[in-house]
Structures are given as C-alpha cells and as structure tokens.
Design a protein around this motif. Sequence first.
Motif, PDB file in Angstrom:
ATOM      1  N   HIS A  68       0.872  -1.185  -0.054  1.00  0.00           N
ATOM      2  CA  HIS A  68       0.071   0.079   0.090  1.00  0.00           C
ATOM      3  C   HIS A  68       0.727   1.410   0.015  1.00  0.00           C
ATOM      4  N   GLY A  69       0.485   2.374  -0.404  1.00  0.00           N
ATOM      5  CA  GLY A  69       1.159   3.617  -0.429  1.00  0.00           C
ATOM      6  C   GLY A  69       0.193   4.742  -0.272  1.00  0.00           C
ATOM      7  N   ARG A  70       0.680   5.631   0.586  1.00  0.00           N
ATOM      8  CA  ARG A  70       0.038   6.867   0.781  1.00  0.00           C
ATOM      9  C   ARG A  70       0.852   8.014   0.681  1.00  0.00           C
ATOM     10  N   ALA A  71       0.299   9.318   0.192  1.00  0.00           N
ATOM     11  CA  ALA A  71       0.987  10.655   0.419  1.00  0.00           C
ATOM     12  C   ALA A  71       0.092  11.713   1.352  1.00  0.00           C
ATOM     13  N   VAL A  72       0.805  12.769   1.424  1.00  0.00           N
ATOM     14  CA  VAL A  72       0.173  13.516   2.404  1.00  0.00           C
ATOM     15  C   VAL A  72      -0.017  14.613   1.298  1.00  0.00           C
ATOM     16  N   LEU A  73       0.759  15.114   0.390  1.00  0.00           N
ATOM     17  CA  LEU A  73       0.535  16.580  -0.381  1.00  0.00           C
ATOM     18  C   LEU A  73       0.692  16.112  -1.748  1.00  0.00           C
ATOM     19  N   HIS A  74       0.161  16.750  -2.816  1.00  0.00           N
ATOM     20  CA  HIS A  74       0.609  16.878  -4.061  1.00  0.00           C
ATOM     21  C   HIS A  74       1.583  17.777  -4.237  1.00  0.00           C
ATOM     22  N   TYR A  75       2.534  17.417  -5.062  1.00  0.00           N
ATOM     23  CA  TYR A  75       3.864  18.034  -5.189  1.00  0.00           C
ATOM     24  C   TYR A  75       3.555  19.390  -6.092  1.00  0.00           C
ATOM     25  N   ALA A  76       2.950  20.382  -5.470  1.00  0.00           N
ATOM     26  CA  ALA A  76       2.838  21.537  -6.417  1.00  0.00           C
ATOM     27  C   ALA A  76       2.480  22.700  -5.341  1.00  0.00           C
ATOM     28  N   ASP A  77       2.414  23.967  -5.763  1.00  0.00           N
ATOM     29  CA  ASP A  77       2.126  24.942  -5.066  1.00  0.00           C
ATOM     30  C   ASP A  77       2.892  24.952  -3.774  1.00  0.00           C
ATOM     31  N   ASN A  78       2.105  24.999  -2.770  1.00  0.00           N
ATOM     32  CA  ASN A  78       2.675  25.176  -1.385  1.00  0.00           C
ATOM     33  C   ASN A  78       3.353  23.891  -0.906  1.00  0.00           C
ATOM     34  N   GLY A  79       2.867  22.602  -1.421  1.00  0.00           N
ATOM     35  CA  GLY A  79       3.350  21.327  -1.279  1.00  0.00           C
ATOM     36  C   GLY A  79       4.662  21.486  -1.568  1.00  0.00           C
ATOM     37  N   ARG A  80       5.097  21.907  -2.915  1.00  0.00           N
ATOM     38  CA  ARG A  80       6.306  21.959  -3.506  1.00  0.00           C
ATOM     39  C   ARG A  80       7.193  22.772  -2.834  1.00  0.00           C
ATOM     40  N   LYS A  81       6.805  24.083  -2.193  1.00  0.00           N
ATOM     41  CA  LYS A  81       7.454  24.901  -1.573  1.00  0.00           C
ATOM     42  C   LYS A  81       8.093  24.180  -0.174  1.00  0.00           C
ATOM     43  N   LEU A  82       7.082  23.576   0.374  1.00  0.00           N
ATOM     44  CA  LEU A  82       7.331  22.875   1.698  1.00  0.00           C
ATOM     45  C   LEU A  82       8.513  21.732   1.784  1.00  0.00           C
ATOM     46  N   VAL A  83       8.270  21.187   0.698  1.00  0.00           N
ATOM     47  CA  VAL A  83       9.068  19.965   0.415  1.00  0.00           C
ATOM     48  C   VAL A  83      10.686  20.698   0.137  1.00  0.00           C
ATOM     49  N   LEU A  84      10.594  21.591  -0.871  1.00  0.00           N
ATOM     50  CA  LEU A  84      11.975  22.030  -1.122  1.00  0.00           C
ATOM     51  C   LEU A  84      12.646  23.131  -0.174  1.00  0.00           C
ATOM     52  N   GLY A  85      11.619  23.498   0.959  1.00  0.00           N
ATOM     53  CA  GLY A  85      12.377  24.024   1.977  1.00  0.00           C
ATOM     54  C   GLY A  85      13.166  23.040   2.803  1.00  0.00           C
ATOM     55  N   LEU A  86      12.240  21.889   3.092  1.00  0.00           N
ATOM     56  CA  LEU A  86      12.864  21.038   3.944  1.00  0.00           C
ATOM     57  C   LEU A  86      14.252  20.360   3.358  1.00  0.00           C
ATOM     58  N   LYS A  87      14.284  20.269   1.933  1.00  0.00           N
ATOM     59  CA  LYS A  87      15.441  19.427   1.339  1.00  0.00           C
ATOM     60  C   LYS A  87      16.631  20.324   0.971  1.00  0.00           C
ATOM     61  N   HIS A  88      16.234  21.592   0.734  1.00  0.00           N
ATOM     62  CA  HIS A  88      17.465  22.444   0.198  1.00  0.00           C
ATOM     63  C   HIS A  88      17.613  23.484   0.844  1.00  0.00           C
ATOM     64  N   ALA A  89      16.811  24.131   1.974  1.00  0.00           N
ATOM     65  CA  ALA A  89      16.837  25.172   2.730  1.00  0.00           C
ATOM     66  C   ALA A  89      17.139  25.057   4.122  1.00  0.00           C
ATOM     67  N   ASP A  90      17.488  23.763   4.599  1.00  0.00           N
ATOM     68  CA  ASP A  90      17.651  23.462   6.238  1.00  0.00           C
ATOM     69  C   ASP A  90      16.611  23.774   6.851  1.00  0.00           C
ATOM     70  N   ARG A  91      15.478  23.681   6.441  1.00  0.00           N
ATOM     71  CA  ARG A  91      14.142  23.846   7.139  1.00  0.00           C
ATOM     72  C   ARG A  91      13.598  22.808   7.938  1.00  0.00           C
ATOM     73  N   ALA A  92      14.252  22.230   8.876  1.00  0.00           N
ATOM     74  CA  ALA A  92      14.107  20.866   9.633  1.00  0.00           C
ATOM     75  C   ALA A  92      12.567  21.178  10.079  1.00  0.00           C
ATOM     76  N   GLU A  93      12.179  22.391  10.461  1.00  0.00           N
ATOM     77  CA  GLU A  93      10.854  22.455  11.035  1.00  0.00           C
ATOM     78  C   GLU A  93       9.612  22.060  10.333  1.00  0.00           C
ATOM     79  N   VAL A  94       9.866  21.934   8.835  1.00  0.00           N
ATOM     80  CA  VAL A  94       8.843  21.362   8.152  1.00  0.00           C
ATOM     81  C   VAL A  94       8.453  19.924   8.324  1.00  0.00           C
ATOM     82  N   ALA A  95       9.455  19.075   8.814  1.00  0.00           N
ATOM     83  CA  ALA A  95       9.565  17.862   9.408  1.00  0.00           C
ATOM     84  C   ALA A  95       8.728  17.633  10.598  1.00  0.00           C
ATOM     85  N   ARG A  96       9.013  18.634  11.477  1.00  0.00           N
ATOM     86  CA  ARG A  96       8.354  18.407  12.727  1.00  0.00           C
ATOM     87  C   ARG A  96       6.569  18.747  12.258  1.00  0.00           C
ATOM     88  N   ALA A  97       6.454  19.435  11.544  1.00  0.00           N
ATOM     89  CA  ALA A  97       5.132  19.859  11.157  1.00  0.00           C
ATOM     90  C   ALA A  97       4.226  18.586  10.411  1.00  0.00           C
TER      91      ALA A  97
END
Length: 241
Positions: free
Chosen positions: A75-104
């Motif tokens: 089975h597979g699940r996902a929280v967000l579509h990778y678009a708009d704010n979803g993309r912004k959050l992922v890129l912030g976590l991945k490339h901008a050292d925004r560990a708080e995104v993972a906490r959220a």
Amino acid sequence: MRLQTLLRAVFPPECLCCGARVDRDFALCGPCWRETPFIFGAACDLCGVGLPGQTDGDEVLVCDDCHGVARPWGHGRAVLHYADNGRKLVLGLKHADRAEVARAAGPWLARAGADLLAADPLIVPIPLHWRRLATRRFNQAALLAKAFASVSGRDWLADALIRPRHTVSQDGRDREGRFANLDAAIRAHPRHVARLAGRRVLLIDDVMTSGATFSAAAQACLRAGADGVDVIALARVARDG
C-alpha cells in the motif's frame, strides 16, 4: 515570566509558508492551509496520488500509473500533491535546512498513514549515499521518519538501509531511466538485517515521482526477509493530464 513565554514574545510562531504569525509552532496560517494541496478523499491505494471523485472508504482504487508498473509494496500513501505550497514545503525541507517542516509533517503523516500503522510497522527512511549526505548534512527522509515515529509511537531505524552505489540525479529522466538508475543501488545494512526480518516495514521519503526509489528500497527490505512493505511520501508528483 516563564522562559517559553519570553521566547514566544521575542520569537512568535510563524507560518511555515508565508511567515505570518500563527498561534502555535510548526503550523500553517489559515490562507496557506487552504492553498496547500493536501490529499483528502479518493486516492490510489498503491502510491497515494489523489483521484477525482469520492470513495466510501472501502473501495480500493488504483491509478493508471500503478496499473502500468509492478509495485513491490502493498500500500502507498501521500500527504500532499507536489505542487504550489506542497512543492514549497518539500524544497524548504530538502534544500533550505528547514527541519521545522519535518516537525510539522509528523501529524500529517500519521493522519495519511493511519491505516498502515495498524500492523505496527518499523518505519524506515529512504537512505542517501554518503556523498550526498555529506553535502546536504542531513537526510530529509530520516527527519520525516523521526517525526512520524514520534507522533505515532512506532519504532524507526535511521540506517536500516544503505545506498552503497552513488547515483546521479533523477531529474530529467523518464520512468525507465529512473528505474535503471536505481537498480541495485539500495540494500539492507548488514548490521540490521535481523531487525528487518519478519517485520512489516513502512518506507518513508519526501517525494514520490515514478516510484523507482521506493521500489529499490522495498526490494532491499524484502530480500532481507521483511514480512511486507508499505510506503508513504510527504508529497506525490502527479502526472500531467
């Protein structure tokens, strides 16, 4: 005045997307929440991508992509579509050292994967090759796994899997190229094979595109004797059209 109260007065909580003030840490403001493409309702049971229409919750739905390629997980699940704010959050976590995104994301993942937690799985992050880890300094999938495990009360193992072969970026590759690039690139850590054997595993990563990385990791878990594998991603890239 308590230290926490003082800190909140000096550094009030800010929205993860726009920086507006919010009433608690690791949160989105109302407008950003409404503009963030969370996946609710009908979704593919194998990759989590949102599907049109509604479901009564008992119907098993499978998207066209998953009909066209074998998935070595249940089975597979996902929280967000990778678009708009979803993309912004992922890129912030991945490339901008925004560990708080993972906490959220911890509670979001627990909601999206609630039914998968019933099997008491071992939560395992997709690994990074040591070169990429040295450059990035952290594994974003491991941060997500830690937050998810903390909220759900399940076990997690940061280095259950390793990536002994360095692979080039998946960007710009078609589906076949993505799968070929990941062939034999992931395996179980020799020290942790016994932890995987006989255990249901829940793999986690920040993004699922073709599913090639999840496939390589799932196969590594199954070769190590895992009882079965499910997957969850913070964001799912949906095929255009």
